[in-house]
Structures are given as structure tokens and as C-alpha cells.
Write an enzyme that holds these catalytic residues in place. Structure first.
Site, PDB file in Angstrom:
ATOM      1  CG  HIS A   1      -0.226  -0.009   2.530  1.00  0.00           C
ATOM      2  ND1 HIS A   1       0.347   1.113   3.076  1.00  0.00           N
ATOM      3  CD2 HIS A   1       0.021  -1.023   3.410  1.00  0.00           C
ATOM      4  CE1 HIS A   1       0.901   0.812   4.240  1.00  0.00           C
ATOM      5  NE2 HIS A   1       0.728  -0.488   4.471  1.00  0.00           N
TER       6      HIS A   1
ATOM      7  CB  CYS B   1       1.656  -3.596   5.099  1.00  0.00           C
ATOM      8  SG  CYS B   1       0.072  -4.274   5.638  1.00  0.00           S
TER       9      CYS B   1
END
Length: 198
Positions: free
Chosen positions: A158, A174
Site C-alpha cells: 500500500h 505490510c
């Protein structure tokens, strides 16, 4: 202030390099003399760039069906190859804070979301009880402008609005990219794009 200084320095090098190149076309000996006088910076910059280099897809993937993403958590780089081999991209990333938050192996993109919302995982809330239960899309959202959801629960590639995180161990699991890079990758990757984290 640091960014402005860097920009000025880069422009000066660019302008100086352009003038040098123009002079070199007229007199190649000028270029040779200038290069000899340049200080040897290889020892100072090698550490920063040695791991951040272009890679070939073949040691990591059997094929490029649906494209492929390789995330190298050591060099903090994300590599993308399109299914027809016409596009190769290399992006700097943020990676997980610690080894126990780092997951490695094969997965794939299962969902693409522009303007993602965010909810901390139960483990994140346990570590950081002051965090909100929900953050809508927008400038306060830790997922930035776009997110590629992986088949592993809670794992995503992301964007981030906090650009200081890129190039560092700064995530809770992440892989983060600059918003402009995730927007580009978002347009290139598909649901089904294979992903390998090493």
C-alpha cells in the site's frame, strides 16, 4: 529545508553536467580531464545502492502469468514485471519493523482498492491500544491512496502519506510505497498477480 537543499544541489549537478556534456561534444579532452579530477565517491555511495539494483525475474518465478511482484525485505525494494515482459519497475519500500512481523513466501494480489479504509489488527491494538478502531480514506489513513490486498490475511502492499517511512523498517507487516509509486503499481498489477516476499 533538507529537501530544498537537496533539490538545489541536484539542479546544480544537472546544470553543471549539461554544461559539461555540451563542452565534451566540442572538446572530448575536457571531459576526460574533468572526470579525472572528480573525487572517487564509489566507496561512499556503494553501501546505499549496492542492494537496490535491477533484477531478472527468472530466478524467482517460473513464468510471468498475470505479472509478478518481488519484494526484497533486505534491500527494501519492490520489483514488478508485466506478463509480457514489456514493463519492469523498481520501487523503494518500507518493510516490517521486526523479524517477527515479517512474512516471507508466495502469495498473490486478491483485491485492489483505491482510497482504502483501515482497521488495526487485533495484534496492533494490543501493542497500541491508543490507536483508533477505524480510519476512513484520506490523509490520515496509514494505507495511503491505494492498496493491493494479498491472499495472506492483514497483509497488503500500500501507499503511505508519511514519506519518512520509505526505505526503513517502519511497518507492522505490510509493504509500503510512496503514494505516486503505489498508484502506478496499482495500474500495472492485476488481481491474480503473483507476489513473492524474500
Amino acid at each position: 529545508m533538507r529537501n530544498r537543499s537537496t533539490t538545489v544541489l541536484t539542479r546544480r549537478h544537472f546544470l553543471g553536467g549539461s554544461a559539461l556534456a555540451a563542452g565534451a561534444l566540442a572538446a572530448p579532452s575536457v571531459l576526460a580531464q574533468t572526470v579525472e579530477m572528480e573525487p572517487d565517491v564509489s566507496t561512499t555511495v556503494q553501501r546505499n545502492i549496492s542492494s537496490f539494483r535491477a533484477l531478472d525475474w527468472q530466478p524467482y518465478f517460473a513464468d510471468l502469468d498475470n505479472g509478478a511482484i518481488l519484494v526484497d525485505t533486505t534491500s527494501r525494494a519492490l520489483h514488478f514485471w508485466s506478463h509480457d515482459r514489456s514493463v519492469y519497475k523498481l520501487y523503494p519500500t518500507s518493510v516490517p519493523l521486526t523479524e517477527d512481523l515479517t512474512r516471507r513466501g508466495r502469495t498473490s494480489v486478491v483485491r485492489k482498492v483505491e482510497g482504502p479504509d483501515w482497521r488495526p489488527t487485533p495484534a496492533m491494538k494490543k501493542r497500541n491500544p491508543e490507536w483508533p478502531d477505524y480510519v476512513p480514506p484520506g490523509p490520515d489513513n496509514p494505507l495511503g491512496t491505494h492498496a493491493l490486498y494479498l491472499s495472506w490475511t492483514y497483509y497488503r502492499i500500500h501507499g503511505t502519506h508519511d514519506t519518512r517511512k520509505i526505505g526503513r523498517r517502519s511497518s507492522n507487516g505490510c509493504i509500503g510505497l510512496y503514494n505516486e509509486h503505489i498508484a502506478e503499481l496499482f495500474g500495472l498489477a492485476k488481481v491474480g498477480t503473483q507476489v513473492l516476499l524474500i
